[in-house]
Design a protein around this motif. Sequence first.
Motif, short mmCIF file in Angstrom:
data_model
loop_
_atom_site.label_atom_id
_atom_site.label_comp_id
_atom_site.label_asym_id
_atom_site.label_seq_id
_atom_site.Cartn_x
_atom_site.Cartn_y
_atom_site.Cartn_z
N ARG A 455 -69.72 22.69 56.76
CA ARG A 455 -68.95 21.98 58.02
C ARG A 455 -69.59 20.65 58.63
NH1 ARG A 455 -68.17 27.59 59.79
NH2 ARG A 455 -69.96 27.28 61.19
N ALA A 456 -70.62 20.44 58.54
CA ALA A 456 -71.17 19.09 59.19
C ALA A 456 -70.76 18.19 58.09
CB ALA A 456 -72.75 19.40 59.14
N THR A 457 -71.19 18.35 56.79
CA THR A 457 -70.62 17.25 56.01
C THR A 457 -69.31 16.91 55.93
OG1 THR A 457 -72.25 18.57 54.26
CG2 THR A 457 -70.65 16.74 53.23
N ARG A 458 -68.35 18.12 56.28
CA ARG A 458 -66.92 17.60 56.30
C ARG A 458 -66.65 16.83 57.50
NH1 ARG A 458 -64.50 21.25 53.60
NH2 ARG A 458 -65.08 23.05 55.19
N ARG A 459 -67.37 17.40 58.73
CA ARG A 459 -67.21 16.43 59.76
C ARG A 459 -67.56 14.95 59.72
NH1 ARG A 459 -68.69 20.63 62.76
NH2 ARG A 459 -70.70 20.25 62.79
N ALA A 460 -68.76 14.92 58.76
CA ALA A 460 -69.53 13.48 58.79
C ALA A 460 -68.23 12.61 57.92
CB ALA A 460 -70.71 13.59 57.95
N PHE A 461 -67.80 13.58 56.89
CA PHE A 461 -66.54 12.48 56.25
C PHE A 461 -65.47 12.25 56.83
CE2 PHE A 461 -63.22 13.42 52.80
CZ PHE A 461 -63.38 11.95 52.35
N LYS A 462 -65.14 13.33 57.51
CA LYS A 462 -63.88 12.83 58.44
C LYS A 462 -64.16 11.68 59.32
CE LYS A 462 -60.57 16.43 57.36
NZ LYS A 462 -59.69 17.44 57.83
N ALA A 463 -65.10 11.63 59.76
CA ALA A 463 -65.76 10.61 60.97
C ALA A 463 -66.03 9.27 60.14
CB ALA A 463 -66.96 11.19 61.59
N GLY A 464 -65.90 9.16 58.71
CA GLY A 464 -66.07 8.06 58.06
C GLY A 464 -67.59 7.73 57.95
N GLU A 465 -68.51 8.91 58.26
CA GLU A 465 -69.98 8.60 57.98
C GLU A 465 -70.48 8.53 56.65
OE1 GLU A 465 -71.32 11.49 61.08
OE2 GLU A 465 -69.97 10.47 62.43
N ILE A 466 -69.86 9.33 56.06
CA ILE A 466 -70.31 9.31 54.29
C ILE A 466 -69.06 8.85 53.66
CG2 ILE A 466 -72.27 10.99 54.77
CD1 ILE A 466 -70.57 13.20 53.71
N THR A 467 -69.34 8.65 52.45
CA THR A 467 -68.06 8.29 51.56
C THR A 467 -67.50 9.58 50.92
OG1 THR A 467 -69.62 8.03 49.44
CG2 THR A 467 -69.17 6.19 50.88
N LEU A 468 -66.42 9.35 50.27
CA LEU A 468 -65.78 10.43 49.58
C LEU A 468 -66.78 10.85 48.35
CD1 LEU A 468 -63.24 12.00 48.73
CD2 LEU A 468 -62.30 10.01 47.32
N GLU A 469 -67.42 9.92 47.84
CA GLU A 469 -68.14 10.47 46.58
C GLU A 469 -69.40 11.23 47.14
OE1 GLU A 469 -67.26 6.93 46.96
OE2 GLU A 469 -65.70 7.34 45.72
N ALA A 470 -69.76 10.76 48.32
CA ALA A 470 -71.06 11.59 48.86
C ALA A 470 -70.68 12.96 49.37
CB ALA A 470 -71.66 10.71 49.98
N TYR A 471 -69.28 13.11 49.85
CA TYR A 471 -68.80 14.20 50.31
C TYR A 471 -68.65 15.09 48.85
CZ TYR A 471 -65.24 17.51 51.77
OH TYR A 471 -64.61 18.95 52.04
N GLU A 472 -67.77 14.70 48.06
CA GLU A 472 -67.53 15.37 47.01
C GLU A 472 -68.84 15.74 45.97
OE1 GLU A 472 -64.27 14.28 44.66
OE2 GLU A 472 -62.84 14.94 46.22
N ALA A 473 -69.87 15.07 46.46
CA ALA A 473 -71.24 15.38 45.41
C ALA A 473 -71.81 16.53 46.23
CB ALA A 473 -71.95 14.14 45.54
N CYS A 474 -71.66 16.55 47.52
CA CYS A 474 -72.29 17.54 48.37
C CYS A 474 -71.52 18.95 48.07
CB CYS A 474 -72.22 17.51 49.85
SG CYS A 474 -73.42 16.41 50.33
N MET A 475 -70.03 18.92 48.07
CA MET A 475 -69.29 20.13 47.56
C MET A 475 -69.79 20.56 46.32
SD MET A 475 -67.67 20.73 50.26
CE MET A 475 -68.60 19.76 51.69
#
Length: 768
Positions: A455-475
Amino acid sequence: MTLAHILGYPRIGADRELKKATEAYWKGDIDQAALEAEGRALRARHWQDQQAAGLDFITVGDFAFYDQVLNVSALLGAVPRRFTEQDAPAVVDLDTTFRMARGRAPTGTPAAACEMTKYFDTNYHYLVPELHEGQRFRLSSERLFDEVEEAKGAGHRIKVTLTGPLTWLWLGKEKDGREDFSRLELLDAILPVYGQVLARLAGQGVEWVQLDEPALVQDLPQAWKEAYETAYNQLGNAPVKLLLATYFGALGDNLRLTVGLPVDGLHIDAVRAPEQLTAVLDNLPSYKVLSVGAIDGRNIWRADLALLRERLSEARLRLGDRLWLAPSCSLLHVPVDLAREVGEGATLDPELRGWLAFARQKLDEVVSLARLIDQRATPEDRQRLAEASEALEARRASTRIHRPDVAARLAATTAADAERASAYPERAPKQARRLQLPLFPTTTIGSFPQTGDIRATRRAFKAGEITLEAYEACMREEIAHVVARQEALGLDVPVHGEAERNDMVEYFGEQLDGVAFSRFGWVQSYGSRCVKPPVIFGDITRPAAMTVRWSEYAQSLTDKPMKGMLTGPVTILQWSFVRDDQPRATTCRQIALALRDEVTDLEAAGIAVIQIDEPALREGLPLRQGDWQDYLDWAVNAFKLSAAGVRDETQIHTHMCYSEFNDIIGAIAALDADVITIETSRSDMELLDAFQEFAYPNEIGPGVYDIHTPNIPEVDWMVALMEKALDRIPAQRLWVNPDCGLKTRGWAEVEPALTHMVEAARVLRRRH
Ligand code: GLN
Ligand code: ZN
């Protein structure tokens, strides 16, 4: 003069203030005085909104810290004995109502919470009143009277709303009584308390009380119909005027009964059932007020004021000053304020926003409509009318709504498109050859724990704190982890775990064209829980594959058959605000076609098992049994249309989580899913009786692990449950799985529970 009013207003607040305050109170961060202060502030603001909009009454009594049906239970002293020393305690305090709702509160001994269920056909949940033989009632709460004083103190002209005695009983359930005890027997004990309440309100100077009786739009047994006569003959003597409010549908066969009840006014739903207006006008006694619910209280579309003015002109002519106008039902079921959806971060573009009206905007619509009908429109009303007509004209013509390709495809769809190539008996052996599963195959329902990290990763992504690539890598990392753990557990049909999904409908809505999301469009679902339903505004298309890359990746990590995971067309429809310019069935078929493409894409990517969840199939049932078949026909057809594009060798699963199948088992079988997984663990497999009696032909996974509790089920217990299942269904057609998805559980529970579940399957294989 036509009076403008509403049946109720959302209480959560434009910023979900009520949610934040109640949750803070439960956690011990604020005290009860602070919570009460927040409640007062919200009421004051909402009354002020109604006053400022120009309504002729503001409505008091629609506020609740948890639920308005629970409020009536408290008012009547209807508190189950596990929360109180005696029937009908002298005072039911706030914490007692919270304990009834959630099992615990800052004070008082915890006990099992009351059952919660959906309010008619809405997504709002109420607390089910528990009723027993000989139950006593007494006026046990001052809350309503206090709120009336509050509103009077603010100088408002008020109308009070309260759930009526028969709908309150109708929503209740008999608990431990004689076998043939009917809760209707308690009516005589309840009416004196309602009488007292009305007398108290009259003493406070209240002129009108709105008693909500939506049960009148359902099929009522004869005894209940007669009870309406008895009850209202008695309550009709009260020293206040009564407005009997019906909504969510047509009065139908209850029309004559309802119109004839000795009350001063009647409210009807003219949005869901516009055709009943003439019949009601023809039958309404000349002393009665008629409140016409003309603005949609269940949906978020801007009203066509010009059309409504015309449609209501006859009612105005025939009723004169006895005509009132309102939304069809309480505005509890729509978001608070569209004005919040502007500025930076807005998710709705101006054009789309122009087509909508939330609760605050609906107040203006009712007020303007009343003045337009009376021909006393202000320049502002005329401007509203012009703007509405213009926006609606633009909506009708918009190319964002009507897509010729979608219409053409829908028109070209044939009955054969909804049928698999072969019947189940021919498909099953082909699937068995391909999948090579053991007897009693084990699987899960789809989601694995949504951890704080995810959930924290998703929040960070939605807030623009991490890139799509970084988000998808985490997932992807999470998926790899979930697949590895399932391999270690020995599950036969693994899943990818749904880490990348915030919500099973939102996730798909975000990827489909024709669907939009508000930023603050929260609607109360139960207690402090709110949902933000997608807005289906146009023809549905799928611009790109939605889940394929995730499933493909998950499949690459294991030799076992990875189960693809989709939300079905009926569930997407049911949990959204749906466009009102075409039948729901048509919208559902459009979603089905988009999903059909996803299903065949998954198949082409090598996914051999695909689950299409339909947890909302049952709740879509219309309020009248006579309308069930039509609904089930199109709902079942939509599911089949989404599923039937695959080869015989591809196995289609579906999942449903509720515990009543008896009356829709034929429709469930008609879905023709190869495998259905259902919630059964709490019903001790009795639920399977319906499947047995119907000779349900395909495979079933009756849930053996109740995921709603943190308890870890033992091997023996699950084996025993499956033995009960085996009394009803042959071993060759049984699967072993939990009741529902695991997203709300923690790994500390899931790991041992699934270890036990896999072990239970092994025990069964040795035995059978
Ligand atoms: N696949 C979904 C999950 O496992 C199903 C959820 C549901 O049935 N409500 O979470
Ligand atoms: Zn479920």
